[in-house]
Design an enzyme around this catalytic site. Structure first.
Site, PDB file in Angstrom:
ATOM      1  N   LYS A 181       0.977  -1.210   0.005  1.00 43.28           N
ATOM      2  CA  LYS A 181      -0.079  -0.109  -0.090  1.00 43.28           C
ATOM      3  C   LYS A 181       0.871   1.282  -0.057  1.00 43.28           C
ATOM      4  CE  LYS A 181      -3.967   2.141   2.574  1.00 43.28           C
ATOM      5  NZ  LYS A 181      -4.904   1.945   3.455  1.00 43.28           N
ATOM      6  N   SER A 192     -10.525   0.168   6.795  1.00 43.08           N
ATOM      7  CA  SER A 192      -9.559   0.115   5.555  1.00 43.08           C
ATOM      8  C   SER A 192      -8.961  -1.183   4.957  1.00 43.08           C
ATOM      9  CB  SER A 192      -8.614   1.055   5.567  1.00 43.08           C
ATOM     10  OG  SER A 192      -9.151   2.494   5.451  1.00 43.08           O
ATOM     11  N   SER A 238     -10.025   2.222   2.679  1.00 46.03           N
ATOM     12  CA  SER A 238      -9.085   2.995   1.841  1.00 46.03           C
ATOM     13  C   SER A 238      -8.098   2.018   1.090  1.00 46.03           C
ATOM     14  CB  SER A 238      -7.940   4.049   2.887  1.00 46.03           C
ATOM     15  OG  SER A 238      -7.327   3.213   3.772  1.00 46.03           O
TER      16      SER A 238
END
Lengths: 479, 95, 484
Positions: free
Chosen positions: C76, C175, C151
């Site tokens: 990420k 997330s 997210s």
């Protein structure tokens, strides 16, 4: 109506650590810009703070030194504001739960007949990180930011508004300055910013209880400037009020060139620091064991040492006070006594000739050309009657100028006292023979005449005769 | 408590984010709903409840006082918007 | 190849059926083919990845390997990686090249894993649909007109589309779990403090936690073995003894007590999702588990508490983006104040600004007690709900998200309905508990996730609970169409 000034101090003391409060970057002074700014100092994305053990121990030391409560649980908070020398956009400080609570410091103000003692209450002391520095003139219209200092550990020490004159404020600041060096938590270097004072000043009519609106003089790093700034600020506030004006709460800077204070433009808008507990740090726990461990390494505090000097060496209060006004002086004195000198004589010499010389040459006692052992040797020669006090002063001068050791100087300068009673008697006889008038005066009851005769004998011996013996022999001959 | 667009501008200034009047109005509309949601908290009686910031009862670890970082100025300043002579340049700081 | 598990890939690498360079190239080719549309990755750097793959092959040649040596993992773009552009999906960090490695990155490097690239996400992890990314929306591989969740939407889409074998995510309010649910994969948020936050760009420090996103629980266990560990650089990191997260895998579930919170099956929950979650619970019954009804009475308060705490912390965490030392600086400005205000107005997107403003407001003078402090107190009430619940059960189950993936743009203008996406996940972050989502079926061809919440440090058992289900179902092995 008379005015009264009310003063409180916030002092930022840089703690003596190798590394920063929340990172492993060096705190050494004077490095090239930003060479000691690590990812944490620079607030790079993702970095996190980890607390320096030494900084915590310094805080505990200070708490012990001012007889304060040390919080078993204290909390770090973020003080949020934007400034280019504050890389995270917040300063990690302590807000609601500081590490050191209420304590006190005793100060001596003034000297001689007017001297008095006063107890200054310490509100709190908390750990926080220093900001970086803005360097001006790097480029037209620009400032340069150096973050080497960002993250240097500070202890902010806050007093109650207990001081009532510039003299008291300066006495407090000096006492605190000595104390933090005494306990080894700060190098005390004011030029390098290791000890900086913010002074809150307000005035009110004498007898009034309510405090006036205060203005804060920021970042004073010399006692002289502090004195000047407070005096100027006090006059300015009184004049403003007497002219019918009002004091606006403000942060001001002192300009040493003009001797005036002026409000800071960057602080014009009211700040809203949005304090909240820093979620990157956990509560700081300090156990009784942690405090004991620090206690074990605490040096004897000035107050305790003062009392010891009075009881152990039978020194007067004044001497004990002066000798414990600084750790270096106290250490020097103790070393002189340890080397065999009489305590009272040692005290007189340290506070007298040594202090005067150091003052004159603007030297610290650590830089004294005469070390404690040498001074003790000199004092021992007075004690054993080898030289007189006056001769000792000459030897001292010579030693200070590096002319050699005590005995060789005495020898070279021929300062040895004459303690041979036969030789002294001969001189006394000579003097008596030539001063019949004085003998008569003495005999008619004028004691002064005796002193005059002693003086004549000393003169005739070129100052070398042992004064005690001279006295004794003269008395015998005149009786 | 109700917000107006002046409040938004004041908060935005505190946060150093430029907003024009239209943006302030648009933000106000969205924030009003969110703040109403947040207001639900006020009905809860939390007397005697200790605030919680970490799930475990842990305390701060202390780092030994050692210098572990070396000079990396060149690397760190390679991503800086404006530097000169090792300093980060910003519009003049007025004290 | 692309459907192999981490364990299988590991075996193929160790027995030299395939090299890490070949495997990495396979994924890089897939990314080159599918990413232009899907937009799951913000940054791919084939040279860097292949160089790491070469090193991994060298490690394998000497026999010094770990379970992940040579396996490409997508990171990420919230993890700072030295020499890699690290953007946090923000214009603010569009050109930010990481000057150091996050601990998580370092752990994968040390394990010999290959960094396959940096995945898309909501800007500064603020969002539940990946629509707030400065680098554009991400498509859900199951339906390209829908969001992948957020997210960690890029990581979720990348795993679902077989652009990587596994990925990392971070979870502040859901997330990892919500995008895992919406993309049909497995995602785990560990106990707060188990995975280091050092180098993980902060959103809300007291809630952020990194975790694995993969197809199966078994894969996640291997990832956990790498990602979890005490870190001296993170003061909030827990000094918990090292565990082998695969150790419980395969144990029977007989006697497992599963708590079903009534609040998780009430209004707002999509009917199909409810049915699918119930079916999954039935499956657990068959596996020998016992079901108990529980209550988490303060669940509804988790949203307001979260929308005070997270923005408050974020508003402060994001103050460092000021255009002085790195990141975006406005092109045109007057004085210092103007530089700050323009830089931050330009560098942050609308949602990030909104949250900074909320956070600034709730912390501003006079409001701290009413908002931040009150929220921290209710946070404890929420944690106590779980403490009480775990006296009655071993794990808690329910839906991960109230619905399946929604259409791109559907909620973009309605922050509150977006915030409600996290109604079942946020409380877990507030309590600091581990939470997990595993694929439990499909509603109108869109994946539905089952959430499994465990007690503190109970990740090994949770992974087995998920694993046991994945032994009797194949939802986690389903593959979206059009990605082959």
């Amino acid at each position: 109506m008379e005015w009264e000034v009310v003063i409180g101090l916030e002092t930022h003391v840089q703690l003596q650590t190798q590394s920063k409060i929340f990172s492993g970057a060096s705190t050494a002074f004077g490095a090239e810009p930003n060479t000691q700014a690590c990812v944490v100092s620079l607030a790079m994305p993702g970095v996190l703070p980890v607390l320096n053990k030494q900084a915590v121990q310094c805080a505990i030391r200070f708490g012990l030194a001012i007889d304060a409560e040390i919080a078993n649980r204290s909390v770090f908070a973020r003080k949020n504001y934007f400034y280019p020398d504050l890389p995270k956009g917040y300063q990690i400080s302590q807000y609601e739960l500081p590490v050191v609570g209420k304590g006190h410091i005793n100060i001596q103000v003034g000297s001689g007949e007017q001297a008095y003692e006063k107890n200054i209450r310490i509100t709190r002391a908390h750990l926080e990180e220093d900001a970086g520095k803005s360097v001006h003139g790097a480029q037209q219209g620009m400032s340069g930011i150096d973050l080497n200092r960002a993250g240097t550990p500070l202890l902010e020490i806050v007093t109650e508004p207990d001081m009532r004159s510039a003299a008291e404020a300066v006495a407090y600041a000096k006492k605190l300055h000595e104390l933090v060096q005494w306990i080894g938590i700060c190098d005390g270097n004011m030029q390098e910013g290791s000890f900086r004072c913010d002074v809150n000043v307000s005035v009110r009519r004498k007898g009034e209880e309510k405090l006036g609106t205060r203005r804060e003089i920021k970042n004073l790093n010399s006692f002289k400037f502090m004195q000047q700034a407070i005096e100027y600020e006090t006059r300015w506030q009184i004049e403003t009020l007497e002219d019918g004006g009002k004091i606006q709460q403000a942060t001001v800077l002192f300009n040493p060139d003009t001797g005036e204070t002026r409000a800071m433009r960057s602080k014009e808008e009211a700040n809203d620091y949005r304090y909240f507990p820093d979620p990157d740090l956990l509560p700081l726990a300090i156990s009784a064991d942690d405090i004991d461990a620090v206690k074990q390494h605490m040096p004897e505090l000035p107050e305790a040492m003062k009392q010891r000097f009075q009881s152990q060496y039978a020194l007067p209060d004044y001497d004990a006070n002066m000798l414990t006004s600084s750790r270096a002086v106290a250490d020097y004195f103790v070393a002189v006594v340890a080397a065999g000198a009489d305590a009272k004589l040692a005290s007189n010499w340290v506070m007298g000739n040594v202090a005067a010389k150091l003052n004159l040459e603007e030297k610290s006692i650590a830089a004294s050309p005469i070390n404690p052992t040498q001074l003790a040797e000199l004092i021992k020669r007075i004690q054993d009657g080898t030289i007189s006090n006056n001769a000792a002063k000459q030897v001292f001068e010579a030693m200070w100028n590096g002319e050699g050791e005590v005995d060789s100087i005495i020898e070279a300068k021929g300062l040895k006292q004459v303690s041979d009673s036969g030789a002294i008697e001969a001189i006394v006889d000579e003097v008596l023979a030539a001063n019949d008038a004085m003998i008569q005066e003495y005999k008619s009851g004028k004691d002064k005449a005796f002193n005059a005769l002693v003086g004549q004998v000393m003169k005739a011996s070129k100052g070398k005769a042992n004064p005690a013996q001279v006295n004794e022999i003269l008395k015998k001959k005149l009786s | 408590m109700s917000l107006n667009s002046q409040d938004i501008k004041r908060i935005a200034h505190l946060a150093r984010i430029e907003v024009n009047d239209d943006e302030a109005q648009a933000t106000l509309n969205k924030l009003t709903g969110i703040m109403a949601l947040i207001e639900e908290m006020q009905a809860v009686n939390t007397e005697g409840i200790a605030p919680m910031s970490h799930s475990q009862d842990v305390t701060q670890r202390l780092r030994e006082d050692q210098v572990t970082e070396t000079n990396q100025r060149e690397l760190y300043q390679s991503i800086a918007p404006s530097v000169e002579d090792g300093l980060y340049l910003v519009p003049k700081v007025i004290e | 190849m692309i459907n192999k598990s981490l364990k299988q890939l590991g075996e193929m690498l160790q027995t030299k059926q395939i090299s890490s360079v070949e495997l990495t190239q396979t994924y890089l080719d897939r990314i080159a083919q599918l990413n232009p549309e899907m937009n799951a990755f913000i940054t791919v750097d084939p040279d860097k990845s292949l160089a790491q793959a070469k090193q991994a092959d060298a490690m394998i040649a000497t026999g010094k390997t770990t379970a992940l040596t040579g396996i490409p993992i997508a990171q990420k773009d919230i993890f700072v990686a030295q020499g890699w552009r690290t953007t946090c999906a923000s214009k603010m960090l569009e050109n930010f090249i990481g000057p150091y490695d996050a601990t998580v990155i370092q752990q994968f490097n040390q394990a010999g894993a290959v960094n396959l690239g940096k995945t898309n996400m909501d800007e500064f992890a603020m969002g539940s649909s990946n629509e707030t990314s400065y680098f554009g929306k991400v498509q859900n591989p199951w339906d390209r007109s829908r969001v992948p969740g957020g997210s960690s939407g890029g990581s979720a889409a990348a795993v679902a589309a077989r652009l990587c074998a596994a990925a990392t995510g971070t979870d502040t309010g859901g997330s990892i779990r919500q995008p895992a649910s919406l993309c049909g994969l497995s995602g785990l948020k560990p106990t707060y403090g188990l995975a280091s936050r050092y180098g993980m760009i902060a959103f809300a420090s007291s809630l952020d936690q990194a975790g694995p996103m993969a197809r199966s629980c078994e894969d996640m266990a291997l990832m956990m073995n790498v990602m979890v560990g005490y870190d001296e650089r993170d003061s909030t990191s827990l000094n918990h003894p090292k565990e082998d997260y695969t150790r419980e895998l395969g144990k029977p579930l007989n006697g497992l007590k599963i708590g079903l919170p009534k609040e998780y099956f009430s209004e707002g929950l999509d009917n199909n999702v409810a049915t699918i979650v119930q079916a999954a619970i039935d499956e657990y019954r068959k596996l020998g588990a016992e079901i108990v009804d529980i209550s988490l009475p303060n669940t509804r308060l988790s949203i307001p508490v979260y929308y005070v705490l997270a923005p408050a912390e974020a508003s402060s965490n994001l103050s460092r983006y000021d255009g002085v030392r790195y990141g975006h600086r406005a092109k045109q400005y007057g004085d210092l104040m103007d530089m700050y205000c323009k830089t931050r107005a330009e560098g942050f997107g609308a949602e990030v600004k909104r949250r900074i403003l909320i956070g600034t407001y709730v912390l501003s003078a006079g409001y701290y007690d009413a908002y931040y402090l009150q929220a921290q107190k209710i946070r404890r009430l929420i944690a106590q709900d779980f403490e009480n619940a775990f006296k009655q059960c071993d794990v808690i189950m329910g839906p991960t998200a109230p619905s399946t993936a929604f259409k791109i743009g559907e909620k973009a203008d309605d922050p509150i309905s977006m915030y409600l996406q996290d109604i079942y996940t946020i409380a877990v972050n507030l309590a600091g508990l581990p939470g997990m989502s595993v694929p439990a079926g499909f509603s109108n061809n869109l994946p539905v996730g089952l959430q499994i919440i465990g007690n503190y440090f109970d990740e090994a058992r949770m992974l087995n609970v998920g694993h046991a289900y994945q032994q009797v179902t194949d939802w986690h092995n389903r593959m979206p169409e059009g990605i082959a």
